[in-house]
Design an enzyme around this catalytic site. Sequence first.
Site, PDB file in Angstrom:
ATOM      1  CD  GLU A 104      17.504 -32.950   7.023  1.00  0.00           C
ATOM      2  OE1 GLU A 104      17.788 -31.725   7.385  1.00  0.00           O
ATOM      3  OE2 GLU A 104      18.145 -33.734   6.633  1.00  0.00           O
ATOM      4  CD  GLU A 124      20.420 -35.356  10.514  1.00  0.00           C
ATOM      5  OE1 GLU A 124      19.645 -35.191   9.443  1.00  0.00           O
ATOM      6  OE2 GLU A 124      19.771 -35.501  11.594  1.00  0.00           O
TER       7      GLU A 124
HETATM    8  N1  T1G Z   1      24.608 -44.158   4.804  1.00  0.00           N
HETATM    9  C1  T1G Z   1      25.544 -45.085   4.523  1.00  0.00           C
HETATM   10  N2  T1G Z   1      25.253 -46.437   4.744  1.00  0.00           N
HETATM   11  C2  T1G Z   1      24.525 -46.518   5.870  1.00  0.00           C
HETATM   12  C3  T1G Z   1      23.633 -45.572   6.391  1.00  0.00           C
HETATM   13  C4  T1G Z   1      23.725 -44.328   5.866  1.00  0.00           C
HETATM   14  N3  T1G Z   1      23.073 -43.285   6.161  1.00  0.00           N
HETATM   15  N4  T1G Z   1      22.769 -46.134   7.357  1.00  0.00           N
HETATM   16  C5  T1G Z   1      23.111 -47.388   7.380  1.00  0.00           C
HETATM   17  N5  T1G Z   1      24.173 -47.559   6.361  1.00  0.00           N
HETATM   18  C6  T1G Z   1      24.748 -49.142   6.195  1.00  0.00           C
HETATM   19  C7  T1G Z   1      25.479 -49.524   7.439  1.00  0.00           C
HETATM   20  O1  T1G Z   1      26.807 -49.037   7.510  1.00  0.00           O
HETATM   21  C8  T1G Z   1      25.226 -51.143   7.377  1.00  0.00           C
HETATM   22  O2  T1G Z   1      26.467 -51.372   6.185  1.00  0.00           O
HETATM   23  C9  T1G Z   1      23.996 -51.143   6.468  1.00  0.00           C
HETATM   24  O3  T1G Z   1      23.595 -50.096   6.083  1.00  0.00           O
HETATM   25  C10 T1G Z   1      22.918 -51.719   7.539  1.00  0.00           C
HETATM   26  O4  T1G Z   1      22.954 -50.900   8.551  1.00  0.00           O
HETATM   27  C11 T1G Z   1      21.655 -33.676   5.337  1.00  0.00           C
HETATM   28  C12 T1G Z   1      23.739 -35.034   6.335  1.00  0.00           C
HETATM   29  C13 T1G Z   1      19.034 -47.228   9.420  1.00  0.00           C
HETATM   30  C14 T1G Z   1      18.629 -47.437  11.851  1.00  0.00           C
HETATM   31  O5  T1G Z   1      22.280 -41.436  11.205  1.00  0.00           O
HETATM   32  O6  T1G Z   1      21.075 -45.656  12.432  1.00  0.00           O
HETATM   33  O7  T1G Z   1      21.235 -37.411   6.812  1.00  0.00           O
HETATM   34  O8  T1G Z   1      27.815 -52.767   7.610  1.00  0.00           O
HETATM   35  O9  T1G Z   1      24.063 -52.540  10.282  1.00  0.00           O
HETATM   36  O10 T1G Z   1      20.879 -52.411  12.733  1.00  0.00           O
HETATM   37  O11 T1G Z   1      20.571 -33.881   7.273  1.00  0.00           O
HETATM   38  O12 T1G Z   1      21.744 -48.071   9.867  1.00  0.00           O
HETATM   39  O13 T1G Z   1      26.189 -53.667   6.122  1.00  0.00           O
HETATM   40  O14 T1G Z   1      28.135 -52.671   5.178  1.00  0.00           O
HETATM   41  O15 T1G Z   1      23.000 -50.112  11.160  1.00  0.00           O
HETATM   42  O16 T1G Z   1      19.132 -52.500  10.746  1.00  0.00           O
HETATM   43  C15 T1G Z   1      21.444 -39.422   9.081  1.00  0.00           C
HETATM   44  C16 T1G Z   1      22.154 -44.146  10.324  1.00  0.00           C
HETATM   45  C17 T1G Z   1      22.424 -39.519   8.221  1.00  0.00           C
HETATM   46  C18 T1G Z   1      20.862 -43.345  10.234  1.00  0.00           C
HETATM   47  C19 T1G Z   1      19.541 -49.512  10.571  1.00  0.00           C
HETATM   48  N6  T1G Z   1      20.987 -40.890   9.106  1.00  0.00           N
HETATM   49  N7  T1G Z   1      21.868 -45.639  10.262  1.00  0.00           N
HETATM   50  O17 T1G Z   1      20.033 -50.042  11.433  1.00  0.00           O
HETATM   51  O18 T1G Z   1      21.421 -51.972   9.973  1.00  0.00           O
HETATM   52  S1  T1G Z   1      23.210 -37.842   8.155  1.00  0.00           S
HETATM   53  C20 T1G Z   1      21.459 -41.902  10.105  1.00  0.00           C
HETATM   54  C21 T1G Z   1      21.313 -45.855  11.328  1.00  0.00           C
HETATM   55  C22 T1G Z   1      22.084 -36.665   7.132  1.00  0.00           C
HETATM   56  C23 T1G Z   1      21.181 -34.677   6.178  1.00  0.00           C
HETATM   57  C24 T1G Z   1      22.506 -35.491   7.073  1.00  0.00           C
HETATM   58  C25 T1G Z   1      21.112 -47.672  11.304  1.00  0.00           C
HETATM   59  C26 T1G Z   1      19.454 -47.896  10.657  1.00  0.00           C
HETATM   60  P1  T1G Z   1      27.063 -52.682   6.278  1.00  0.00           P
HETATM   61  P2  T1G Z   1      22.904 -51.197  10.029  1.00  0.00           P
HETATM   62  P3  T1G Z   1      20.256 -51.979  11.094  1.00  0.00           P
END
Ligand code: T1G
Length: 698
Positions: A104, A124
Site C-alpha cells: 500500500e 490481509e
Molecule cells: N508484523 C510484525 N512482525 C512480523 C510481521 C509483521 N507484519 N511479519 C513478520 N513478522 C515477524 C515474525 O513474527 C517473525 O518474528 C519474524 O518477523 C520473521 O518472520 C493496513 C493492517 C514477511 C513473508 O501479512 O508473511 O499490513 O518469530 O518467520 O518466513 O493493510 O513473515 O522471529 O519473533 O515469517 O522469512 C500484512 C506477514 C500485515 C505479512 C517473512 N502483512 N509476514 O517470512 O520469516 S496487515 C503480512 C509474512 C497490514 C494494512 C494491514 C512473513 C514474511 P519472530 P518469518 P519468513
Amino acid sequence: MTEAIGYELDGDIAILKAQNPPVNALGHAVRVGLVEGLERAERDGAKAVLIYGEGATYFAGADIREFGKPPLEPMLPGVCDRIEACPLLVVSAMHGTALGGGLEVALSTHYRIAVPATRVGLPEVLLGILPGAGGTQRLPRVAGVEAALDMITTGRHVRADEALELGILDKVEEGTPREIGLAYTRELLASGAPRRPVGEMAAPEPVDFDAVYETVLKKGRGQISPATAVRAVQAACELPFREGLARERELFMELMDTDQREGLIHAFFSERAVSKLPELKGVEPRDLNAIGVIGGGTMGAGIATAALLAGLTVTMLEMSPEAAEAAKGRISGNLQGALKRGKISAAQFETLTEQALTLATDYDALSDADLVIEAVFEEMDVKKKVFSQLDAVCKPGAVLATNTSYLDVNEIAAITSRPEDVIGLHFFSPAHVMKLLEVVVADKTAPDVVATGFALGKRLRKISVRAGVCDGFIGNRILSTYRTCADHMILDGASPYQIDKALEAFGFAMGPFAVADLAGLDIGWAVRKRKRAEGLDPRARDSSYADKLCEDGHFGQKTGKGYYDYAAGPKSRVPNPDVMPLIEAERAAQGITPRDFSDEEIVRRYMASMVNEAAKVVGEGIARRPLDVDMTLLFGYGFPRYRGGPLKWADLEGLPGLLADIRSWAEEDAYFWEPAPLLEKLVAEDRNFDDLNKEAAS
Ligand code: T1G
C-alpha cells in the site's frame, strides 16, 4: 528523524531507507520516520524521494503486534495519503516481500521498481482483515478489478514478472534496491516524468460484485474477510476515491473487531512460536545429511519423498527387493505429483529418484545414516525387532526415530542400548503433503536429539510440535476423545450425517464421519479392538455398530462404502442406508430412547470435549503450551484456521461457560465429562489459555 527510517540526500534525491528488522514492519516509529522524511526532503529542496528497505525486505506490512493496542498517529492510511500528495516525485525500490501495508505504501508512491525475486501481495484476509491503507482502492486502479479481486481475496504473493505485467510494477531490474532505485529515479527526473498519484486515476470498470461476493463467501467456508474485501473493491468502482477510502476503513474496522481476526493472528504468531522451545535455546542439533527410512508403505514412501524434496539423501530399507522396488514406485508417484505442480524439474526428478534415493534390503546399508525413521507395521513386537537391529548397525550418534502414532516410545527406546538417541517423529498421511510433525520426546531422549528432530522438521518445512509420551500423544489423544463424544451423541439420538453437517458449518473441511471414511474405518476398528483387549474402564460407554459396518467389509472410501456410499465418486457421497438401522438396533439393545440434538448442541459438546481433553494434555505437560495444541489441530486435524485452534476458540467463547456446561454434562456421564483440573484452575483464577502462552514466552 527516527532510527527506523534513515535519511540521506544524494544530489537532488532524498533517500528514505527503512531500518526496522527483521521485516521492516510499518510500526509507529517507521510511520513517523516516513512523514518526517518527506517533510525534510521538501525543506531540503530535493526534487525526488526514493524509499527502499535495508535488510531482508521492503516493508512487509503493518506491525501486526500493534493490533488491538491503542492507535498511535500517524496511522498508515494518513501516511500513504501524505506520500501520494507529496509535491516531489516519490519512487519505491522493492526487494523481498512487499506485503499488505508495504504494498500500500508502494502504491501511494508515484513509480515502482523492483529486483526480480521480489514478491508483492495484500495478504490481509489471511489475518482476518482487509487492506486498510488504500490497497482496495489503489490496486484496482493500477491492475484492474479482476487482478485486484484475485490478489486481495486470496492473499497470494505475486512474483515480480507477473506484477510488471499487471502494471503494479513499472520496472524490474537486477541489482540492490538502492542502486536500481537511484538509477531509476535519476532516469525519471531526467525524462521529466510527472508525479502520478494513483488516487487521481480513473475508477476501474465494475464487475458483477454480488456474484463474486457469493463465490468468495462460499469458498471461505465461514471465514468472512475475503468476501468483505469484495465489497471494499466494489467501492473503488462505485464511489469517488476519498469516499472509497472511507468505505474501506469502515469495513476494515468491522473486521478488526471480530473473533476471526483474533483467531487468525493467533495462528500467525503461534505457527512461528511452536517450534521455538525455551529448553532448546543454545542446543545444537546433530548432523543431518543422510537419512534412512524403514518400511516403504504409504507413510514410509511419503516421509522419503519429503526428505528427498528437502535435499536429503535417503536409503529406503525394505524386507525384499520386490518390496523395495514397490516403495520406489510409490516415491516416484509422489515426485511425479511435484513435477506436475512445477515444484521440481524433470532433471531434478531424475536426480532424486536415481541418485539421492538408494534402495536396500540389508540393515548394514543404514550404518552411516545420520538419522533413521522407522515406519513399519504398528505393532510393538515388530517395532522392537527393528530397533534392536538399528541399535546393532547404526553409527554412534545416529538418531533413531519411530513414526508410531500410538505406541509407547519409552518402551521402544528401552529395547536399545542408547535410549537417549531415540525419539518419536510422528508424520501425518500423506507425509510429503501434511504440514504437521509431532516430535515425541521420550523420558531419556537427549536435548540435542530433540533439537535434531526440530531441525529435520524445519528442513522439511513442517510445523513441528513437541509432544510428550502418552497414548496418542497430542493429536490422536484429543481426536479419540472428540470422536468418542460424537459416538455418544449417535447413541443418544443424533445421526452421523447431522453431526458432519454441523461441524462442516462450524468450519471443518470434513465432519468426523466423513474423515473416518477417508482414513479408513479399519483404523478405528483396530484401535477399539486394542483398547477392549487392554480392558475398557467399566464406566466407559461403548458401542459396536461401527464394528458391524467393518465386519461387513465397509471400510469407507477405499471399499466404496462406509458411513457414506461413494458409488458416484468421493466428492458426491450419500448416506449409506445400512448405517442408521445398525445404530437404531444398537440403541434398542442398550435401551436408549433417542432424543433430538440441535446443531448448536452438537458443536458445543464436540468442542467442549476437545477443549477438556486438550486442557488435560497441557495440564499433564504432554503439550508444553496451549498454542502447541492449537497448531496440532490446525495442521493435522483440519481445524478451521480462522478459529485459531480449540484453545483459542475456548478463550474467545469464555472458559467459565464451557466449564459450566461440562459440569452439567458430567451429571449424566461423570466418567467422560470429568472436568480437566487445568480448566477448573484457570476459571478459578480468572485466567485463560492465552495467559499460559504468554507466561511460557516470557
Ligand atoms: N508484523 C510484525 N512482525 C512480523 C510481521 C509483521 N507484519 N511479519 C513478520 N513478522 C515477524 C515474525 O513474527 C517473525 O518474528 C519474524 O518477523 C520473521 O518472520 C493496513 C493492517 C514477511 C513473508 O501479512 O508473511 O499490513 O518469530 O518467520 O518466513 O493493510 O513473515 O522471529 O519473533 O515469517 O522469512 C500484512 C506477514 C500485515 C505479512 C517473512 N502483512 N509476514 O517470512 O520469516 S496487515 C503480512 C509474512 C497490514 C494494512 C494491514 C512473513 C514474511 P519472530 P518469518 P519468513
